[in-house]
Design a protein around this motif. Structure first.
Motif, PDB file in Angstrom:
ATOM      1  N   HIS A  24       5.873  82.543  -2.512  1.00 47.97           N
ATOM      2  CA  HIS A  24       6.191  83.953  -1.985  1.00 47.97           C
ATOM      3  C   HIS A  24       5.272  84.491  -1.544  1.00 47.97           C
ATOM      4  O   HIS A  24       4.290  84.036  -1.733  1.00 47.97           O
ATOM      5  N   TYR A  48       2.556  90.860   5.146  1.00 48.25           N
ATOM      6  CA  TYR A  48       3.763  91.140   5.414  1.00 48.25           C
ATOM      7  C   TYR A  48       4.149  91.337   6.652  1.00 48.25           C
ATOM      8  O   TYR A  48       5.649  90.091   6.990  1.00 48.25           O
ATOM      9  N   PRO A  49       3.697  92.183   7.311  1.00 45.94           N
ATOM     10  CA  PRO A  49       4.374  92.058   9.307  1.00 45.94           C
ATOM     11  C   PRO A  49       5.049  90.699   9.669  1.00 45.94           C
ATOM     12  O   PRO A  49       5.521  90.103  10.335  1.00 45.94           O
ATOM     13  N   LEU A  51       4.342  88.095   8.278  1.00 42.47           N
ATOM     14  CA  LEU A  51       5.616  87.280   7.497  1.00 42.47           C
ATOM     15  C   LEU A  51       7.356  87.582   7.846  1.00 42.47           C
ATOM     16  O   LEU A  51       8.110  86.405   8.649  1.00 42.47           O
ATOM     17  N   HIS A  52       7.107  89.032   8.158  1.00 46.62           N
ATOM     18  CA  HIS A  52       8.680  88.768   9.305  1.00 46.62           C
ATOM     19  C   HIS A  52       8.602  89.051  10.449  1.00 46.62           C
ATOM     20  O   HIS A  52       9.753  88.293  11.124  1.00 46.62           O
ATOM     21  N   ARG A  53       7.683  89.162  10.561  1.00 49.58           N
ATOM     22  CA  ARG A  53       7.434  88.692  11.939  1.00 49.58           C
ATOM     23  C   ARG A  53       7.789  87.055  12.716  1.00 49.58           C
ATOM     24  O   ARG A  53       8.859  86.597  13.509  1.00 49.58           O
ATOM     25  N   GLU A  55       9.750  85.229  10.681  1.00 48.66           N
ATOM     26  CA  GLU A  55      11.329  84.728   9.846  1.00 48.66           C
ATOM     27  C   GLU A  55      12.228  84.996  11.556  1.00 48.66           C
ATOM     28  O   GLU A  55      12.973  84.477  11.332  1.00 48.66           O
ATOM     29  N   GLN A  56      11.201  86.358  11.811  1.00 53.26           N
ATOM     30  CA  GLN A  56      12.351  86.849  12.973  1.00 53.26           C
ATOM     31  C   GLN A  56      12.704  86.075  14.209  1.00 53.26           C
ATOM     32  O   GLN A  56      13.119  85.680  15.256  1.00 53.26           O
ATOM     33  N   LEU A  57      11.288  85.381  14.277  1.00 54.71           N
ATOM     34  CA  LEU A  57      11.013  84.020  15.340  1.00 54.71           C
ATOM     35  C   LEU A  57      11.414  83.031  14.515  1.00 54.71           C
ATOM     36  O   LEU A  57      11.568  81.534  15.851  1.00 54.71           O
ATOM     37  N   ASP A  58      12.204  82.678  13.373  1.00 49.68           N
ATOM     38  CA  ASP A  58      13.147  81.821  13.002  1.00 49.68           C
ATOM     39  C   ASP A  58      12.128  80.305  13.223  1.00 49.68           C
ATOM     40  O   ASP A  58      11.969  79.153  12.852  1.00 49.68           O
ATOM     41  N   LYS A  74      11.254  86.576  -2.815  1.00 46.59           N
ATOM     42  CA  LYS A  74      11.331  86.182  -1.525  1.00 46.59           C
ATOM     43  C   LYS A  74      10.202  84.573  -1.611  1.00 46.59           C
ATOM     44  O   LYS A  74       9.320  84.864  -1.327  1.00 46.59           O
ATOM     45  N   TYR A  76       9.267  81.856   0.820  1.00 46.69           N
ATOM     46  CA  TYR A  76       9.270  81.722   2.558  1.00 46.69           C
ATOM     47  C   TYR A  76       9.048  80.276   2.884  1.00 46.69           C
ATOM     48  O   TYR A  76       8.398  79.092   2.089  1.00 46.69           O
TER      49      TYR A  76
ATOM     50  N   MET B   1      12.582  86.608  20.879  1.00 38.82           N
ATOM     51  CA  MET B   1      12.558  86.953  19.845  1.00 38.82           C
ATOM     52  C   MET B   1      14.464  87.000  20.409  1.00 38.82           C
ATOM     53  O   MET B   1      15.377  87.364  21.272  1.00 38.82           O
ATOM     54  N   PRO B   2      15.576  85.637  18.807  1.00 35.47           N
ATOM     55  CA  PRO B   2      16.642  85.447  18.372  1.00 35.47           C
ATOM     56  C   PRO B   2      17.564  87.189  19.152  1.00 35.47           C
ATOM     57  O   PRO B   2      17.499  87.454  18.401  1.00 35.47           O
ATOM     58  N   LYS B   5      19.949  87.147  16.438  1.00 32.38           N
ATOM     59  CA  LYS B   5      19.789  88.096  14.853  1.00 32.38           C
ATOM     60  C   LYS B   5      19.641  89.237  14.285  1.00 32.38           C
ATOM     61  O   LYS B   5      19.281  89.802  14.012  1.00 32.38           O
ATOM     62  N   GLU B  23      10.812  93.089  -2.349  1.00 34.03           N
ATOM     63  CA  GLU B  23       9.578  92.485  -1.643  1.00 34.03           C
ATOM     64  C   GLU B  23       8.275  92.373  -2.172  1.00 34.03           C
ATOM     65  O   GLU B  23       7.644  92.064  -2.715  1.00 34.03           O
ATOM     66  N   LEU B  24       8.120  94.027  -1.420  1.00 34.13           N
ATOM     67  CA  LEU B  24       6.903  94.738  -1.645  1.00 34.13           C
ATOM     68  C   LEU B  24       6.746  95.224  -3.367  1.00 34.13           C
ATOM     69  O   LEU B  24       5.536  94.962  -3.564  1.00 34.13           O
ATOM     70  N   PHE B  26       7.772  93.258  -5.984  1.00 29.60           N
ATOM     71  CA  PHE B  26       6.919  92.278  -6.382  1.00 29.60           C
ATOM     72  C   PHE B  26       5.788  91.667  -6.256  1.00 29.60           C
ATOM     73  O   PHE B  26       5.359  91.852  -7.387  1.00 29.60           O
ATOM     74  N   THR B  59       2.839  99.631   5.139  1.00 27.90           N
ATOM     75  CA  THR B  59       2.912  98.109   5.737  1.00 27.90           C
ATOM     76  C   THR B  59       4.882  98.012   6.216  1.00 27.90           C
ATOM     77  O   THR B  59       4.972  97.197   6.710  1.00 27.90           O
ATOM     78  N   GLU B  62       6.040  98.956   9.224  1.00 32.95           N
ATOM     79  CA  GLU B  62       5.437  97.568  10.417  1.00 32.95           C
ATOM     80  C   GLU B  62       6.398  96.579  10.209  1.00 32.95           C
ATOM     81  O   GLU B  62       6.452  96.088  11.678  1.00 32.95           O
ATOM     82  N   CYS B  63       6.909  96.333   8.606  1.00 33.51           N
ATOM     83  CA  CYS B  63       7.140  94.927   8.574  1.00 33.51           C
ATOM     84  C   CYS B  63       8.911  95.548   9.442  1.00 33.51           C
ATOM     85  O   CYS B  63       9.538  94.616  10.191  1.00 33.51           O
ATOM     86  N   MET B  66       8.839  94.978  12.751  1.00 34.89           N
ATOM     87  CA  MET B  66       9.140  93.682  13.241  1.00 34.89           C
ATOM     88  C   MET B  66      10.562  93.005  13.541  1.00 34.89           C
ATOM     89  O   MET B  66      10.852  91.499  14.183  1.00 34.89           O
TER      90      MET B  66
END
Lengths: 107, 884
Positions: A24, A48-49, A51-53, A55-58, A74, A76, B1-2, B5, B23-24, B26, B59, B62-63, B66
């Motif tokens: 996580h 975190y940004p 990680l989310h990016r 994730e979007q990129l697979d 969560k 990863y 980016m797909p 999705k 998540e944050l 946590f 943050t 910004e997430c 994304m």
């Protein structure tokens, strides 16, 4: 090194850490700090940004699982695409550091 | 980016946001647990964990970014917010929307004219690939030349070229058609039989003409235009397959074309075989039939390649047809649309440039208003920045606001454009192809949308960038007024106003020059009096009136009957329509040698011609009834003719010969005409050119070619059309009288309509531009006064008079206007030179026009400054000083 490369370095670190198994976000930050002997501290504001990016990129997938002490978190993990990306980034990274090392040695 | 999705993320926003929060949370809890484990108290651990995390909200944002959906979500939120703030400031919003609507509307109207008239006017298959080539005489000015070819010459080009996939030819022909009311003339065209497949327009009813229709012995057939079918035959579908008597022979109607098929503006189309021995290779005078050629390029062939290929063929043909080719010539290739619009293209491009300037003025205006608002909103923006909005986010938000304005402006602009296009279609002169339909179609609407987006960027970007420049947070501390950044805004705004004034000067100067041109054209002494003159063409059936005696008998009877009509002052026979003469010849004057060709216009006319158009005799005598009666070889010449060709001697009694007559079988050869009189010059080569040498000879010297009637009346000439027809038909029912119009109408259509259209359009643009610039000056000055209320208060407290304050404010405002005027004048002097093809009788640097423009702009500018200045004088020093 420009901003892109720094970001590339963070991506590389994350991918590398996740290659050993799912983590996580908090664990990931801790692990990077430990492995680098406290030399690298990853800011949450960047982690975190990123990680989310990714994730979007697979490159990475995510899954909610319970931690050892029963808290939901969560996790990863690396996807096949992420594995390929890791190989690419490792190659690029060693090229850059190799070049920098050469410069430092001969300049 | 797909994409999938991303889309999924858009619809699962709430769910994703909750997961992100968890998540944050946590992360912070884990950190807290670590701190507690290290020995901190729970309270201290929580604080430390929160602090080490930094900006949670940032943050989180910004997430979200994304996910790639934030852009769209933010857009809607910004739009909502933007519309709400705009609604609060209604006066500003309405002004901006109105300015944009004018700019977008006007440019859409002009674009529709250019697109529907020049870029895509034809309903034909792949019309952009249709070209026209012309033999351009190198000694002539311009690029035009001969694009019509004798029948066999046409076939030579068709057979020998390597660049065209096909070549079609059209020959005009007059078609006489007998109706119950008498003989009528229709415009007809012989089309080479490959023409219909070439154009690819399916007939509305029946079939088109094919190769078989051109074969010898094929039954005679024809195709009819939609207009003729509707107007003369009430759109009766049973007409198809019935024979009509055209030019004295029966032809079967096999097809009716759809409304937009107006090829060569003809009413009826006949097939023309392309066999070299075709009987249609010659016309009714047994002269070669001339075909206007149009071609379709083979794929990938350029205009240069066409010119090169045709050049080789033309050099060869110049040997076979030496009379038809100038000594030095080049091949000029053009698209069909460009060729048809011809000289009017320049006018269209000028309008396009002018409307572009208008759009720039409108955009500067809105940018100006946005800047003024940005200054007022500095605190709001600083607040949003300190609450975590990034610069990009703020710029985006401001752009969305201007986008909302532009959308509203664009929508209103389309309504303006719709009305404007109706109006334009009604007043546009006949410079566009007949097939063109100027309308608000899909492409034009697309253009309007494009312009709207462009204006968003043009007018929104600078203010948006400007308002987020510098240290945003420090603005929270200071007062908005008098802050450093407002000063910068002030400068940018002043610059925008100067640009607006400068551009409106350019537009005003252009409109002014058009006005002067039109004035010069309408006040030109033509040399004749066009008022109250009726013009009619006389069309004789094929094979009749082929001798001088017959023509003379016809005109003698007709003219005396017409002259006897009440309301008719005089009537004459002619072959030309002043100021455009058709017959032209080079001449030989015995005893005089010259290297260049001596050319003259000539008219074959009856004795009353001079009286009918009001031509003054200067020396000698005019043609007499007996000259005409006996077809004597005598000539009346113009002043210019005498000065150029008969100089040094008394012109009266000298003789000369029209060389062109020697080449026509039906005209007298080697005929020397004796000069019996000299008349004043008339404009015979169009109004814009100097009078060309001109001669007048009796119409009874030849039976060749068709004729026209000129009738001077004491009443409205068009009232007499019917009775004139009756008189002529009383002489012969088989003769058609066509193109009945007044001379002033022709002058209007051919000479005044284009500059008039230019003046109307440029004048409208200049007026709108001036209005917008005035609003710009007003808003900047009003803003400056409100900024300086404090200073004005101090001045007044120190004893300044109202007049001093008024002067101070006016001086500032007029400094802006003067700056704009100077830049505008410099620009105009450079730009108006491009107008030179459209202006006449006035220099592009005309001092009168430019001074008038400056006076107008100074007056309007001063008026725009006056209101804010007067408000400044009403400042109460006590209130102004307390204001701080």
């Amino acid at each position: 090194m420009g901003k892109d490369q720094l970001q590339g370095a963070l991506d590389l670190l994350i991918l590398k850490m996740l290659a050993r198994g799912p983590l996580h976000g908090y664990g990931l930050a801790q692990r990077i700090q430990q492995v680098s002997d406290e030399a690298l501290r990853v800011e949450e504001g960047s982690l975190y940004p990123a990680l989310h990016r990714m994730e979007q990129l697979d490159w990475i997938g995510a899954e909610w699982k319970a931690t050892e002490n029963g808290r939901r978190a969560k996790y990863y993990k690396l996807t096949p695409a992420g594995r390929k990306q890791l190989a690419r980034e490792e190659k690029a990274w060693s090229r850059v550091t190799g070049a920098v090392a050469k410069v430092l040695r001969y300049a | 980016m797909p994409l999938l999705k991303r889309l999924r993320s858009l619809f699962r926003r709430k769910e994703l946001d909750a997961a992100l929060d968890e998540e944050l949370k946590f992360h912070v809890e884990q950190k807290m647990l670590d701190y507690i484990a290290a020995g901190m108290s729970p309270e201290a651990a929580r604080t430390a964990a929160m602090r080490s995390f930094g900006g949670v909200e940032k943050t989180r944002e910004e997430c979200r970014d994304m996910r790639g959906t934030n852009l769209l979500e933010n857009f809607w939120r910004d739009l909502h917010y933007g519309i709400r703030t705009l609604f609060k400031d209604r006066r500003f919003a309405l002004m901006a929307i109105f300015a944009l609507a004018l700019g977008i509307g006007a440019s859409t109207v002009v674009f529709s004219v250019v697109y529907d008239g020049l870029l895509n006017p034809f309903p034909y298959k792949d019309a952009a690939g249709i070209t026209v080539f012309q033999i351009h005489n190198s000694t002539d000015t311009g690029t035009r030349g001969r694009g019509a070819f004798a029948f066999s010459e046409f076939l030579d080009y068709r057979d020998q070229n390597h660049v065209f996939s096909d070549v079609v030819g059209t020959a005009y022909t007059n078609v006489l058609y007998s109706t119950a009311g008498g003989m009528e003339r229709l415009r007809g065209s012989y089309l080479t039989t490959n023409t219909f497949p070439f154009l690819g327009v399916q007939p509305l009813l029946g079939r088109w003409l094919t190769d078989d229709d051109g074969n010898p012995g094929a039954p005679p057939v024809f195709v009819m235009s939609h207009q003729l079918w509707k107007e003369k035959f009430g759109g009766d579908p049973k007409l198809l397959g019935t024979p009509l008597v055209l030019n004295g022979a029966s032809r079967t109607l096999v097809g009716i074309m759809p409304p937009r098929f107006k090829y060569f503006g003809s009413a009826v189309y006949f097939p023309l075989s392309m066999a070299r021995d075709s009987p249609n290779a010659v016309n009714e005078y047994n002269r070669p039939r001339w075909l206007v050629a149009e071609e379709r390029l083979k794929p990938g062939v350029t205009y240069q390649a066409v010119a090169a290929d045709i050049d080789v063929i033309a050099r060869g043909l110049a040997k076979s047809y030496p009379d038809q080719y100038p000594k030095r010539f080049t091949i000029h290739v053009d698209s069909l649309a460009s060729d048809v619009v011809g000289d009017s293209k320049a006018m269209l491009y000028i309008l396009l440039a002018a409307v572009g300037m208008l759009l720039l003025i409108a955009c500067s205006n809105v940018a100006n208003l946005l800047l003024a608002r940005a200054t007022v909103r500095e605190k709001e923006i600083a607040l949003r920045a300190s609450l975590g909005a990034s610069r990009g986010r703020l710029i985006r938000q401001l752009l969305v606001e201007s986008f909302a304005l532009a959308i509203a402006g664009g929508a209103l602009g389309c309504i303006f454009a719709y009305a404007g296009i109706q109006l334009t279609a009604a007043i546009i002169p006949s410079m566009l192809p007949g097939e063109a339909v100027v309308e608000l179609n899909r492409v034009v609407l697309l253009f309007a949308v494009g312009v709207t987006l462009l204006t968003t960027l043009l007018c929104g970007l600078a203010p948006a960038l400007h308002s987020v420049r510098g240290d945003l947070s420090s603005r929270l501390a200071g007062t908005a007024k008098g802050a450093n950044s407002s000063f910068r805004h002030g400068k940018l705004r002043a610059a925008l106003v100067i640009v607006e004034v400068a551009l409106s000067i350019v537009l005003l100067a252009s409109a002014g020059l058009m006005m002067r041109t039109l004035y010069a054209l309408t006040h030109l002494d033509l040399g004749f009096n066009p008022a109250n003159v009726l013009v009619m063409s006389v069309e004789f059936p094929d094979g009749t009136y082929t001798t001088v005696e017959k023509k003379k008998a016809f005109f003698e009877q007709s003219l005396s009957r017409i002259q006897a009509l009440p309301g008719v002052i005089s009537a004459a026979e002619t072959i030309s329509l002043p100021p455009y003469n058709s017959a032209r010849s080079d001449i030989t004057v015995p005893g005089r040698t010259h290297s260049e060709e001596w050319d003259t216009m000539f008219d074959v006319c009856s004795e009353d011609y001079f009286k009918t158009i009001g031509l003054h005799l200067l020396r000698g005598r005019l043609l007499s009834a007996s000259d005409v009666d006996s077809g004597r070889f005598v000539a009346v010449v113009s002043q210019t003719f005498a000065r150029l060709y008969l100089a040094g001697q008394d012109p009266l009694g000298q003789k000369f010969k029209f060389n062109a007559l020697d080449q026509i079988a039906q005209t007298p050869h080697d005929a020397y005409f004796e000069v019996i009189g000299v008349v004043a010059d008339i404009h015979n080569d169009g109004l814009q050119k100097a009078p060309f040498p001109q001669a007048y000879v009796p119409y009874t010297i030849t039976a060749y070619e068709n004729r026209a009637l000129l009738i001077r009346t004491a009443v409205d000439p068009l009232l007499l059309v019917k009775s004139v027809r009756e008189q002529v038909w009383a002489v012969d029912r088989n003769v058609a009288l066509t193109d009945a119009e007044t001379l002033t109408h022709y002058l209007q259509e051919f000479t005044y309509s284009q500059p008039e259209f230019g003046l109307e359009s440029l004048g409208a643009f200049a007026g709108i531009g001036l209005l917008l610039a005035a609003i710009g000056v007003f808003s900047v000055m009003a803003y400056t006064v409100s900024l300086e209320t404090h200073e004005i208060g101090i001045r007044m407290a120190l004893g300044a008079q109202r007049a001093d304050i008024l002067k101070m404010v006016l001086r500032k405002g007029l400094a802006l206007v003067t700056g704009g005027i100077l830049i505008g004048l410099a620009t105009s002097l450079a730009v108006t030179r491009m107008l030179s093809s459209e202006i006449w009788g006035v220099k592009s640097t005309d001092p009168l026009t430019f001074s008038a423009v400056v006076i107008i702009v100074v007056a309007v500018g001063a008026a725009a400054c006056f209101l804010p200045a007067r408000r400044a004088t009403r400042v109460d020093p006590l209130i102004a000083l307390r204001h701080e």
